[in-house]
Each structure stands twice: as C-alpha cells, then as structure tokens.
Design a protein around this motif. Structure first.
Motif, PDB file in Angstrom:
ATOM      1  N   SER A  68       0.789  -0.872  -0.240  1.00  0.00           N
ATOM      2  CA  SER A  68       0.016  -0.407  -0.027  1.00  0.00           C
ATOM      3  C   SER A  68       0.889   1.270   0.243  1.00  0.00           C
ATOM      4  N   GLN A  69       1.713   0.874   0.810  1.00  0.00           N
ATOM      5  CA  GLN A  69       2.658   2.612   1.401  1.00  0.00           C
ATOM      6  C   GLN A  69       3.628   2.592  -0.558  1.00  0.00           C
ATOM      7  N   SER A 101       1.206   4.080  -3.084  1.00  0.00           N
ATOM      8  CA  SER A 101       1.148   5.219  -3.117  1.00  0.00           C
ATOM      9  C   SER A 101       1.775   6.083  -2.822  1.00  0.00           C
ATOM     10  N   LYS A 139      -4.076   7.870  -6.080  1.00  0.00           N
ATOM     11  CA  LYS A 139      -4.271   8.688  -4.763  1.00  0.00           C
ATOM     12  C   LYS A 139      -4.952   8.194  -3.487  1.00  0.00           C
ATOM     13  N   THR A 140      -4.637   7.019  -3.493  1.00  0.00           N
ATOM     14  CA  THR A 140      -5.039   5.595  -2.698  1.00  0.00           C
ATOM     15  C   THR A 140      -5.156   4.617  -3.003  1.00  0.00           C
ATOM     16  N   VAL A 141      -4.660   3.921  -2.080  1.00  0.00           N
ATOM     17  CA  VAL A 141      -4.564   2.480  -1.828  1.00  0.00           C
ATOM     18  C   VAL A 141      -5.247   1.525  -0.743  1.00  0.00           C
ATOM     19  N   TYR A 150      -7.249   6.540  -9.237  1.00  0.00           N
ATOM     20  CA  TYR A 150      -6.023   6.700  -9.141  1.00  0.00           C
ATOM     21  C   TYR A 150      -6.706   8.046 -10.244  1.00  0.00           C
TER      22      TYR A 150
END
Length: 705
Positions: A32-33, A36, A42-44, A57
């Motif tokens: 996730s990091q 990102s 944008k977010t995961v 995205y």
C-alpha cells in the motif's frame, strides 16, 4: 505480479485480485505504501485475505496496470499499518462481529430445531445470570441484577423468545462497547505518535547530527532536550532530566533520572538534557503499555456517560417495584413479566456511550484527536476560552523582520550564532531564526557552542568561546541574567520594536543585539473568534510572554478585549485557575512547552498541529490540521453530541413508558413488549452511531487559506 481485474469504472477506480498467497498482511501494508508513492495513484486499499488491491487514481489507468504488472515478489516488504488502515480494519472487524451476531440470531430462529435453539439461548444466558448473582451477593441493585432477573424469570416461565431477545441485545451492546474502547485507543495512539519525524543523535566523533526517526537503530546515542519526546526505549549515558512518564505510569509529576536509569519511548523530558543509548525501537510495545494504562483508567468516559450509567442503575429498583406491584394488584405473572422485560436502563446505558464514540469518530474523520468523551462534554459546555498568542492565534511560521546589532558582532554574525543555538529546539520562533539564517546563507560548519540549556519560557543558555551566552526574552536576559543595558541601547531598541516580538542576545553579560520577530495573526483567527462567541463562548482571553506593544497590536487586530502580556508559564496556569475559581468552565488553547502548565490546569485543553511534544502529551484534544477552524468544528460536534444524548433520554422515556403501559394493560404480550423494547433500544443505539447526527454546514465554518 499476476492479477485479475475484478472492477473498473473506467473513470478513477480499479480493483484487482492477485490471489490468497500473493502477499502477507504485513507485506500488504508495505505494498500500500509502495503504490501510494507512484505518480497518479491517490489511495490504495489492500486485503491479504484474497490478494485484493483497490486503487483510486487520476490520469491514465494503463500506467497503474503497468505498476502492478512490474511488481516482483522481491519488491514487497513488511510494514506497519497506517492510522487510517488500523481504523478501517477496526471498523470492518466490528461490522463483521455485529453482522455475525444478527445473522446468527435469525438463522438460529429459522433453521435450528427448537430444542437446540432453547439450549443455545440458555447457554448464552449463563454469563449474564452469573453477573446478576454476583450483584446479589454483594447487595448491588444494578442493571446486571435486572438483566439476570429478566432472563431467569423468562426462562423459568418457558418464554424463550423474550429471553433470546434479551441475550441478543446484551451481546450486541457488549460488541458496541468493545468498539467504543477500540476507537478511543486508536485515537490515543494516534495523538501520541504525532510528529516524531526527526531526532538528534551523537556520532562516534561526538558531533550532533539530525536524522529521520525511521533511520534510528539500536545502540544509537539519541540526544533529548527539554520539551522533546523520547523516541525509543534506552538507558541514559549522559546528563540528567526531569521526565514526565504519564504515558507509562499515569503519574503526572515528573521523575528525576540520571546516568544509568532506563527511559521509555513516548515519555517527555520536561527539564534537562540527556543522551540515551537506544536499546529497543518497538512502537507496538510502547502502544501496548499505553493501552494497558487506558484500559485500567476511567479517562475515556465522559461525565455524562457516568451519569447515564448511574441513572440507569438508579432506575433498576423502580423496575423491580413496578413488577412486584403489578403482580400484587393483578396476580398475573404474565403482566408482571411484561413490566420486568421493559426497562429504561438498558437503552440509556447503550445509547449514551455510542453517542459519545460516534462524536469522537466524527472528530477523528475531521482530523481532530480527542482523548476521551469527557473532554468533548467539557468543550461543549465551556464558556471561556484562553489562547496562547504565538503559534496559536498567530501564524505557526513567524518570520524574522530585522536583526539589530548592539555590540561588536555584525547583524549577520549575530543571526548566524543565534541560529546555531536555536536549531536544537522545536519552537516556531527558533525555526524562524534558523530559516532566516539559511535564507541568507549564514551556515555554520560545526557547533560554535557547548551544551545548550533550555530554560522553559525564558530562553537558552550556553557557552561560546568560554563565555556564557544567553538568548531569549527581555525578562530572562536583562533581569534573570543581569545583563546591563545602556540608555543608548534602550533608545535603539525602542525605535525598532514597534509591533514586533523581540529576542535578546547577550554574551558575557553584554547585550550584543536583538532579533525582531514578525508574527501576524492567522488569516482565519478573527472569523473563528466571532463564531465561537456566537456558539456560546462568553469570554475570550489572550495570554502571551511578548511585550505589551506586540500583545496590544494582536489583540486590537482580532478584537480581543482581555489580554495579558509578558506572562510567565506559572502565571498562565495561575490565570487559568483564577478564572476557574470565578465559576467559569475554561478551554485552554496552546502549542508551546511554556503552555503546558496552563493546558494541564484548564477544564479541557487543545494543542495545535505543530505543538511541542509536551503540549500534545498534556492536551486533551489535538488538532491535526494547522487551522483554528477546527475549534468551531469541535464546538459544533460536542454540542450536537449533548443534544443527541438528551434527545435519546426523552425518546427512551416515551417509548418504554408506552410499551410498559401496553403490557400492563394486557394489550400486548410479554413477548411483544420484550421485542418492542429490545428492538427500539437497538434502533436508538444504531441511530446514535450514524453520521447524520453530526452534519455541519460548510457555511458554519469559514476556511480562509
């Protein structure tokens, strides 16, 4: 990485599935990091259970697919979950528990043979009956006794439907209470882990070097000074300090520690300077200690929650009295059971904590950390708010307006030496001096001074070329340090101070010069103060250690009638106590080490985003955004919380009185009264948890960038 596309809205969201064995839970956090950080993502959100990856995205989605396709197993690494991921996991965990409880209840009714369903209900009733027996043994007429009596009577009469409803609702309330505690824990953990970004370490050549916290390792020698959080467990190898260990022990008084003594991550150096040899860098250990402390304390309960629990217990004898009276008058066991199965206490005890945690959740989603429900209650009912000036009402990034040399040093050299000393301390004014020196290219290759001593709310003392050098307020430099000032220098200072805050710099009791700091009010400050007045704040007070000129200028700009200048930390706390003695309920808002005594003294305290570690530790509420607008948000949320609780009281009284009257009159059966009572209790609880209770119009909060 091999994956299958399971969702694509052809706009900005895709979800792929890589399979169960694609990555572990810890690797999922790392993935996730990693994603990102990629351009356009944008977010995961990831799930190691089935290898699901949910991505929001912008731009070209093929670029996102390329990122995923190029991922190798060797690219994955283990990481700790972020606060957002922890919060999401907690929500999902308890949603699943609630769903299992509800599905299990109705599945048993529909599919389980009646004898097995009865055995299930009896088995689930045993823990509650045991609690009731304990209350009876200890002569307590409380909710536990009422619950146990209701279960025992309905089971003995073969009324398994009402008994099952009671057990179901009690189990559901326990899950919601667990959820309340977990959410509070995460809020507390988040507040204690704020801004530990960089640390100072001593190298093998005895140089002081600042490094990112993530690079800190065992055996490193960490330098921790006044007002700074200790970043890791270790042993003091140099110096001594007064350390606030409230996060570990709950004891608010600082403990004196010297060479050879152990110190713990998360504790604060209130006074002194130490060098710590790192023994353990383990965030989970520190957090577990905090959690143990919180679980054994009463901090998360609001006063209104405690009152609700006492009110609930106080109603129990009346439930028993009405039940007995009904039986005596009517001689009907059925009607008596109808009275027994409808109690006010269950709904009151369930709805109140849910209302509080939902308000805390809403605050958290708006990037405000609240350490307990009692602080929201205090914030909602406070009538006086006290502000520190610098970094709170004024911008958190003040600037150096001018440097005036009064001695042998040039303006540039005076600023360079001041920056060399100030860079060791996390304060907005210190940062302004350091930044100005960098802007002018006034760098120093090595430290010019010896060990630096920070005197809270006064200034800094050290040694330059064997001479004592002091940097700080007029009171500290001229009075405490007995630095002489000539009439000529006084006149020069008078000509330059105007609306500025002034930092004095002296070497060997000779005033070398002053640094004028321009600290304008925050753009949103005046609007926020006016809005707080409209929300019931009757008095706004500003306290500052600055000169009368600087204080008066800020007060006039913001429309503040009550202010005090040249205030020392102990004076701030005394002023808070003085106002409280007049019967006022006080909010204190601050950001610096020097605000900590006043923050502790207030009924409820708020720390700004860029506050010192000590201020954040002491404060009851912490803002995670650099804006005063959130003070309005908290006021609105906390008042809406109290309105919801009072509305629930009235609704519970109305509904349960109606159900009891219908049951006593024989209009409905005990089973029906139980279902209606338990159903309404659950609905009130669920309604109390919804976000619609805390809707805030954007027009109520004016955000000025």
């Amino acid at each position: 990485m091999k994956f299958k596309i399971v969702y694509d809205n052809n706009k900005d969201i895709i979800r792929v599935r890589a399979g169960r064995a694609a990555f572990t839970t810890s690797e999922g956090y790392g993935l996730s990091q990693l994603l990102s950080q990629k351009k356009g993502i944008k977010t995961v959100k990831v799930s190691s259970t089935n290898g699901s990856i949910h991505i929001k995205y912008s731009g070209n989605k093929n670029r996102v697919f390329k990122y995923l396709a190029n991922l190798k197993k060797s690219d994955l690494y283990e990481a700790e979950p972020t606060t957002e991921e922890l919060s999401r996991e907690t929500n999902n965990h308890y949603i699943n528990k609630i769903l299992k409880k509800i599905v299990g209840r109705y599945a048993a009714q529909l599919f389980l043979p009646t004898p097995l369903n009865i055995i299930k209900i009896v088995y689930e009733s045993i823990p509650y009956i045991v609690k009731g027996i304990d209350s009876l043994i200890h002569m307590r007429i409380d909710v536990d006794l009422l619950d146990a009596t209701s279960l025992a009577v309905t089971l003995s009469q073969g009324m398994f439907g009402p008994a099952g409803s009671i057990v179901f609702l009690l189990g559901l309330s326990e899950i919601l209470e667990e959820y309340t505690i977990e959410k509070t824990k995460h809020s507390l953990e988040n507040s204690l882990m704020l801004n530990i970004n960089k640390v100072w370490i001593e190298t093998e050549t005895n140089e002081e070097v600042q490094i990112p916290f993530t690079q800190l390792k065992e055996k490193d020698k960490v330098i921790v000074r006044t007002g700074t959080i200790i970043p890791a467990d270790g042993v003091i190898i140099k110096g001594n300090a007064e350390i606030n260990e409230a996060t570990m022990t709950g004891e608010s008084l600082p403990v004196s520690k010297n060479v050879g003594k152990a110190v713990f991550a998360g504790t604060i150096v209130e006074n002194g300077s130490i060098t710590v040899e790192v023994e353990a860098i383990n965030e989970s250990t520190r957090i577990n200690q905090i959690i143990d402390l919180i679980e054994s304390s009463d901090k998360l309960k609001a006063g209104i929650q405690s009152k609700a629990e006492k009110l609930a217990d106080s109603i129990v004898p009346w439930n028993f009295a009405i039940t007995l009276l009904t039986y005596i008058i009517t001689g009907s066991t059925i009607k008596a059971i109808a009275a027994l199965t409808v109690d006010y206490s269950c709904a009151i005890k369930l709805a109140t904590p849910i209302s509080i945690i939902s308000a805390m959740r809403e605050a958290s989603e708006r990037e405000v950390v609240v350490k307990g429900g009692r602080y929201l209650e205090a914030y909602a009912t406070a009538d006086t708010i006290i502000f520190d000036k610098t970094g709170t009402l004024t911008k958190s990034c003040p600037e150096v307006a001018k440097v005036v040399s009064l001695g042998a040093l040039s303006d540039e050299e005076l600023l360079r030496q001041a920056a060399c000393i100030e860079e060791h301390f996390p304060h907005s004014v210190a940062t302004a001096i350091v930044n100005k020196a960098k802007e002018l290219g006034l760098n120093h290759g090595e430290e010019l001074h010896s060990e630096v001593e920070y005197i809270v709310a006064h200034g800094i003392a050290t040694t330059l070329d064997g001479k004592r050098a002091v940097l700080g307020s007029q009171h500290f430099v001229l009075e405490d340090e007995n630095v002489k000032i000539t009439k000529e220098k006084e006149d020069i200072i008078s000509e330059n101070v105007d609306k500025y805050s002034v930092i004095y710099f002296a070497i060997d009791r000779v005033l070398e010069g002053i640094i004028c700091i321009y600290d304008p009010p925050r753009d949103e400050a005046k609007v926020v103060l006016n809005k707080l007045r409209s929300l019931g704040i009757k008095d706004i007070v500003m306290l500052t250690g600055d000169s009368e000129n600087a204080a008066a200028t800020t007060a006039k700009l913001l429309g503040i009638n009550h202010y005090r200048s040249q205030v020392l930390p102990e004076d701030k706390a005394s002023i808070v106590e003085e106002i409280k003695e007049k019967g006022k309920k006080v909010i204190m808002v601050g950001d610096g080490i020097n605000d900590s005594p006043a923050l502790s003294a207030a009924d409820v305290s708020v720390a700004m985003k860029d506050s010192s570690d000590l201020a954040r530790e002491v404060a009851d509420i912490t803002l995670l955004r650099p804006s005063l607008n959130d003070l309005i948000t908290i006021r609105l949320l906390s008042q809406q919380m109290l309105d919801l609780i009072h509305r629930n009281y009235k609704l519970i009284l109305l509904l349960n009185t109606t159900f009891m009257a219908l049951g006593l009159s024989g209009v409905i059966s005990p089973s029906a009264t139980s279902v209606l009572h338990n159903g309404s209790t659950m609905l009130i609880g669920l309604d109390s948890a919804t976000s619609k209770n805390y809707e805030i119009n954007e027009s109520e909060i004016i955000d000025i960038e």
